[in-house]
Write an enzyme that holds these catalytic residues in place. Structure first.
Site, PDB file in Angstrom:
ATOM      1  NE  ARG A 156      99.991 135.757  18.945  1.00 26.81           N
ATOM      2  CZ  ARG A 156      99.513 136.451  19.602  1.00 26.81           C
ATOM      3  NH1 ARG A 156     100.428 135.871  20.927  1.00 26.81           N
ATOM      4  NH2 ARG A 156      99.368 137.217  19.657  1.00 26.81           N
ATOM      5  CG  HIS A 173      93.677 139.994  17.540  1.00 23.44           C
ATOM      6  ND1 HIS A 173      93.146 140.741  18.088  1.00 23.44           N
ATOM      7  CD2 HIS A 173      94.088 139.162  18.318  1.00 23.44           C
ATOM      8  CE1 HIS A 173      92.977 141.180  19.222  1.00 23.44           C
ATOM      9  NE2 HIS A 173      93.876 140.323  19.524  1.00 23.44           N
ATOM     10  NE  ARG A 219      97.596 146.901  23.471  1.00 25.17           N
ATOM     11  CZ  ARG A 219      96.700 144.875  23.204  1.00 25.17           C
ATOM     12  NH1 ARG A 219      96.018 145.098  22.560  1.00 25.17           N
ATOM     13  NH2 ARG A 219      97.839 144.175  23.745  1.00 25.17           N
ATOM     14  CG  ASN A 236     100.499 132.306  22.365  1.00 25.35           C
ATOM     15  OD1 ASN A 236     101.785 133.649  22.048  1.00 25.35           O
ATOM     16  ND2 ASN A 236      99.592 132.619  22.336  1.00 25.35           N
ATOM     17  CD  GLU A 254      94.416 133.138  18.609  1.00 21.51           C
ATOM     18  OE1 GLU A 254      93.451 134.062  20.011  1.00 21.51           O
ATOM     19  OE2 GLU A 254      94.836 134.793  18.114  1.00 21.51           O
TER      20      GLU A 254
END
Ligand code: ADP
Length: 396
Positions: A90, A179, A240, A7, A383
């Site tokens: 990823r 996601h 965020r 990743n 993940e």
């Protein structure tokens, strides 16, 4: 089969070597401060973490250091590089080109490059990692797993914005969602955990981490999700803002004398629970602050939980009902307080909380009572394992 999962971010790189037969993690770690000074963390299964500061001018050196660590005669997880059978990468944005994972070849790389516009910070970094692996491990099959792919089944009514249609036609401005690897993994896993038939199921996944998103999954397919063209839309997150009145951007720009980049920086990095609490983006700190009577920390937790509950309500409408809700990621797996607050808003669905079970964290667990009309679970996401599984499925 051993799969190396990579990743790659702009200055960091996380990795795991996974035996896909046993699904055991053989080694994992991370490279940080690539292009600055460099720090390598390596941990073989069952051993202590090792941290070193080797020079890492580019991602290529970083990946070389990871490979060297994996075959280190003393602490390596494997004897030689030929024991890495495949690499799973990823990739953040696959645009409309990728509705599933794909074997990496020159055409595929070109198609990913064409999506760079949509994720200018992330996709180029992912591609640097891919190219470095190609050079260092020629001939080893590689697969790209996209954050956006799972959401490509959203219908048009869910992905179109209320904007001039030509922006969609010319620039592909639409909702994509992120996601996806986690939403896919967790929705499948909760169905299995509860013994449900995924092909006849209505599932809502709340992926609540520093970045947070929710998805509505009908019969195993995503029909809506809270993030949009970028990961800024939707829930209130660590830093965020999530959904806001878009006119706030002009208002703040004028008041604070900021340009667009300056406002975007505020919305991405200085907002969310960090911005509201003016204390931290981490829920452990927020809970501690709240317990000490800090009103802003309390407000941050309330705003976050209320937004999650509102989205779940919206997705119950999108699904015309719901069978099961999964909480996952850092907050979803570890913050009983947030789960409790969210579930209390959902009493109208016939949800009742098993307070004792909800006190647990980080394991597959039913946290609604036996007679609850909707099943609510903690389902830890994974993940890396999802990427390894996808990789094996495509290279076998
Ligand atoms: P990301 O992958 O988006 O960086 P994670 O899924 O790892 O995020 O989630 C990290 C967040 O999880 C932390 O910022 C923190 O808010 C929350 N978190 C982690 N552990 C706990 C805990 N024990 N209690 C409450 N919140 C936690």
């Amino acid at each position: 089969m051993n799969v190396l999962v990579i990743n790659c971010g702009s200055s960091s790189l996380k990795y795991q070597l996974i035996n896909s037969d046993t699904e055991d993690v053989l080694a994992k770690g991370l490279c940080e401060r690539i292009g600055i000074d460099g720090q390598l963390t390596y941990q073989k299964a069952g051993e202590e973490k090792e941290v070193s500061q080797p020079a890492m001018p580019t991602h290529k050196e970083a990946i070389k250091l990871v490979l060297d660590a994996l075959v280190n005669p003393k602490t390596g997880a494997i004897k030689e590089l030929s024991e890495v059978d495949a690499v799973g990468h990823r990739i953040v944005h696959g645009g409309e080109k990728f509705a599933s994972s794909a074997v990496i070849d020159d055409d595929m790389i070109k198609a990913v490059e064409e999506c760079n516009d949509l994720a200018p910070l992330h996709n180029p970094a992912n591609l640097i990692g891919i190219n470095a692996c190609k050079e260092l491990m020629p001939g080893v099959p590689m697969v790209g797993v996209f954050d956006t792919a799972f959401h490509q089944t959203m219908p048009k009514k869910a992905y179109l914005y209320g904007l001039p249609y030509e922006y969609y036609e010319k620039y592909k401005v639409r909702r994509y969602g992120f996601h996806g690897t986690s939403h896919s993994f967790v929705s499948k896993h909760i169905a299995k955990f509860l013994g449900m038939d995924i092909n006849n199921s209505k599932i809502i996944v709340a992926h609540l981490g520093n970045g947070a998103s929710i998805s509505a999954v009908l019969n195993g397919k995503c029909i809506d999700t809270s993030m949009g063209l970028t990961p800024l839309e939707g829930l209130v997150m660590g830093t965020r803002s999530g959904d806001i009145d878009p006119a706030i951007m002009e208002f703040i720009a004028n008041k604070e004398n900021l340009d667009i980049a300056g406002v975007m920086e505020v919305l991405n990095k200085k907002s969310g629970v960090q911005g509201i609490s003016q204390t931290s983006s981490d829920f452990r700190d927020l809970e501690e602050g709240m317990d000490k009577g800090n009103d802003k920390c309390e407000a941050a937790i309330e705003v976050f939980s209320y937004r999650v509950a509102k989205y779940i309500g919206a997705y119950v409408a999108a699904l015309n009902g719901v069978d099961a809700i999964a909480f996952t990621a850092g907050i979803g797996e570890n913050a009983p307080l947030v789960r409790k607050k969210v579930m209390e808003y959902l009493g109208y669905l016939g949800i009742s909380i098993d307070e004792e079970a909800n006190g647990h964290r980080g394991e597959d667990l039913l946290i609604s009572t036996k007679d609850s009309k909707v099943k609510v679970c903690i389902i830890p996401t994974n993940e890396e394992l999802a990427i390894a599984r996808e990789t094996v499925a495509l290279v076998k």
